[in-house]
Design a protein around this motif. Structure first.
Motif, short mmCIF file in Angstrom:
data_model
loop_
_atom_site.label_atom_id
_atom_site.label_comp_id
_atom_site.label_asym_id
_atom_site.label_seq_id
_atom_site.Cartn_x
_atom_site.Cartn_y
_atom_site.Cartn_z
N GLU A 1 35.07 40.12 44.77
CA GLU A 1 33.70 39.84 44.19
C GLU A 1 33.43 40.25 42.92
O GLU A 1 33.83 41.46 42.64
N GLN B 1 30.73 40.67 39.63
CA GLN B 1 29.26 40.52 39.17
C GLN B 1 28.99 40.09 37.87
O GLN B 1 29.75 40.35 36.83
N GLU C 1 24.38 39.49 39.34
CA GLU C 1 24.50 38.61 40.62
C GLU C 1 25.96 38.72 41.09
O GLU C 1 26.86 38.36 40.24
N TRP C 2 26.34 38.81 42.49
CA TRP C 2 27.82 39.00 42.90
C TRP C 2 28.28 37.72 43.30
O TRP C 2 27.67 36.62 43.72
N HIS C 3 29.40 37.27 42.81
CA HIS C 3 29.99 35.84 43.10
C HIS C 3 31.48 36.18 43.72
O HIS C 3 32.30 37.24 43.68
N THR C 4 31.97 34.97 44.48
CA THR C 4 33.16 35.19 45.11
C THR C 4 34.29 34.62 44.25
O THR C 4 34.02 33.64 43.57
N GLN D 1 25.78 32.92 48.58
CA GLN D 1 26.32 33.69 47.30
C GLN D 1 27.27 32.75 46.70
O GLN D 1 27.81 31.72 47.42
N LYS D 2 27.20 32.79 45.38
CA LYS D 2 28.06 31.77 44.73
C LYS D 2 29.32 32.01 44.63
O LYS D 2 29.75 33.12 44.65
N LEU E 1 32.55 31.97 41.93
CA LEU E 1 32.72 31.93 40.47
C LEU E 1 33.62 30.86 40.39
O LEU E 1 34.61 30.73 40.54
N HIS F 1 34.07 28.97 49.48
CA HIS F 1 33.94 30.28 50.23
C HIS F 1 35.43 30.54 51.24
O HIS F 1 35.73 31.58 51.05
#
Length: 445
Positions: free
Chosen positions: A145, A147, A151-154, A194-195, A197, A223
């Motif tokens: 993940e 940031q 904001e945290w992104h996969t 969660q978004k 990336l 995801h």
């Protein structure tokens, strides 16, 4: 005379320029944007002397590394591990105006009388893009993940390989890359809000961090296509000879060899740092050594002084490494509250009863799905209670638990030293009730 000739030559010829192939990095800091300044020339890394080093020079380093604003000009000697004695000092003085895009555009004077006691350091803003590994068994394995803007992104698995994993492991100070499992292998699963990336990265494998890799936009990642990374878990400090992993004799690793720490100068602040570094609970100041064995080999550290806020013992000040008047009778021990503790309750002794484990400060029971003799043995071993008397334990003897059921589907190989090292479902995930609580009887009270 030689020095005079050099100074006259430098005066009349003026400062030289960096080779265009030179690069820069910051080493030993808490993140990639702080540390001891090192530059690369002809494939070799060397340090920079702090003669004339100032905020203009740091500003250029921060710009080159994409690290935001310059914050400070610390001494490079603050950062560990210390510079190798065989490493060269490449530059005596760097002269930047502050507007240059990289250090290669700044003037410099080559080295004539600088040592590693004068290494330059730089502190920039923390990087805007950070990385973590989520859901794994330790901080060096899990789902990738990143940031951005808080904001945290996969990170998408598209194009993900060992080169990218190597960069993540290096950025997290986690040793060598071992594998690139799918991110879906780790629980809890990524939250639906969660978004992802929308970017793929292409790394060569030598980059210091993911931001140095080439970004490629993508448009169709979800995801269930998340990337994962498995790295080594570097061991810089450990507790040895105690009844559990959060209690024992302190040992640190230097040059590939484990050695002890002398208790001279040791206090509760140092204990707090060790407990934090090991992921253990509250620090308890130990008056005498709680190890069952005496230390062997080198005594690496003495006169350790910590504020209590450091992230690792290596960041505390200490005497000269390996130089002290201590013996192994002076070895330091540490005791921390163990965030993964276990107990047997309801029996006649503390070596028989219903099994409960401590997680997040709360005791809960363990479901018997898949529970067998190896799991029993691991519990008895961890508690120091002799051999398992499996399968004599029946939950009816000890009563049912109440409240949390923390663990289910526990699987041990028999080699583990504690139940924490066995495989199990994610904490609190189960399909059981308290009729299925595990009970254990060991041979020795």
């Amino acid at each position: 005379m030689a020095l005079l000739v050099f100074l006259l030559l430098a005066f009349f010829t003026g400062p030289a320029q960096f080779e265009s192939s030179s690069t820069v990095r910051l080493v030993g800091g808490p993140h990639r944007c702080e540390g001891r300044v090192e530059v690369q020339q002809n494939g070799e890394w060397g340090t920079v002397c702090d003669d004339g080093w100032g905020m203009e020079d740091v500003a250029v380093v921060c710009r080159e590394l994409n690290c935001g604003e310059a914050k400070w000009t610390p001494s490079g000697t603050l950062y560990t591990p210390s510079t190798d004695k065989d490493q060269k000092v490449f530059l005596q003085e760097v002269i930047c105006q502050g507007h240059e895009l990289n250090l290669s555009q700044c003037d410099q004077v080559e080295v004539f009388d600088c040592t590693h006691d004068e290494d330059a350091g730089a502190q920039c803003e923390k990087p805007s893009l950070t990385v973590r590994l989520a859901g794994g068994p330790h901080r060096c394995e899990g789902r990738v993940e990143v940031q951005q803007n808080g904001e945290w992104h996969t990170m998408c698995h598209a194009g993900w390989g060992m080169e990218e994993a190597a960069v993540v492991c290096r950025e997290l100070n986690c040793g060598e890359a071992k594998g690139t499992p799918r991110g879906t292998a780790y629980e809890p699963s990524t939250g639906t809000d969660q978004k992802v990336l929308m970017q793929e990265v292409i790394c060569q494998g030598h980059e210091l961090n993911l931001t140095a890799c080439e970004p490629v936009d993508i448009f169709d990642c979800f995801h269930n296509e998340g990337a994962g990374v498995q790295c080594e878990m570097l061991e810089n400090v450990r507790l040895v000879g105690g009844p559990r992993r959060c209690k024992g004799r302190v040992e640190v690793k230097h040059q590939g060899k484990w050695g002890t720490v002398c208790k001279a100068g040791w206090n509760l602040s140092a204990v707090k740092v060790v407990c934090r570094q090991l992921g253990c609970g509250k620090a308890l100041l130990t008056k005498r050594c709680c190890s069952t064995t005496q230390g062997q080999g080198p005594i690496w550290l003495s006169e350790v002084s910590c504020s209590g806020r450091e992230l690792s013992l290596q960041r505390c000040s200490s005497g000269i490494l390996g130089k002290n008047n201590c013996t192994h009778d002076d070895d330091m021990c540490v005791e921390c509250e163990d965030p993964f503790d276990l107990r047997l309750v309801g029996g006649d002794t503390n070596c028989s009863g219903r099994l409960e484990v401590l997680h997040k400060g709360e005791w809960g029971s363990v479901c018997d799905d898949g529970w067998g003799e190896e799991e029993d043995r691991t519990v008895c071993k961890q508690l120091g209670c002799g051999e398992s008397l499996f399968p004599s334990a029946k939950i009816q003897k000890f009563g049912r638990g109440v409240g949390r059921i923390w663990l289910d589907d526990v699987r041990c190989s028999g080699k583990e030293k504690s139940l924490e090292q066995c495989q199990h479902r994610f904490w609190g995930h189960h399909d059981c009730n308290h009729k299925e609580d595990v009970a254990v009887i060991c041979s020795e009270p």
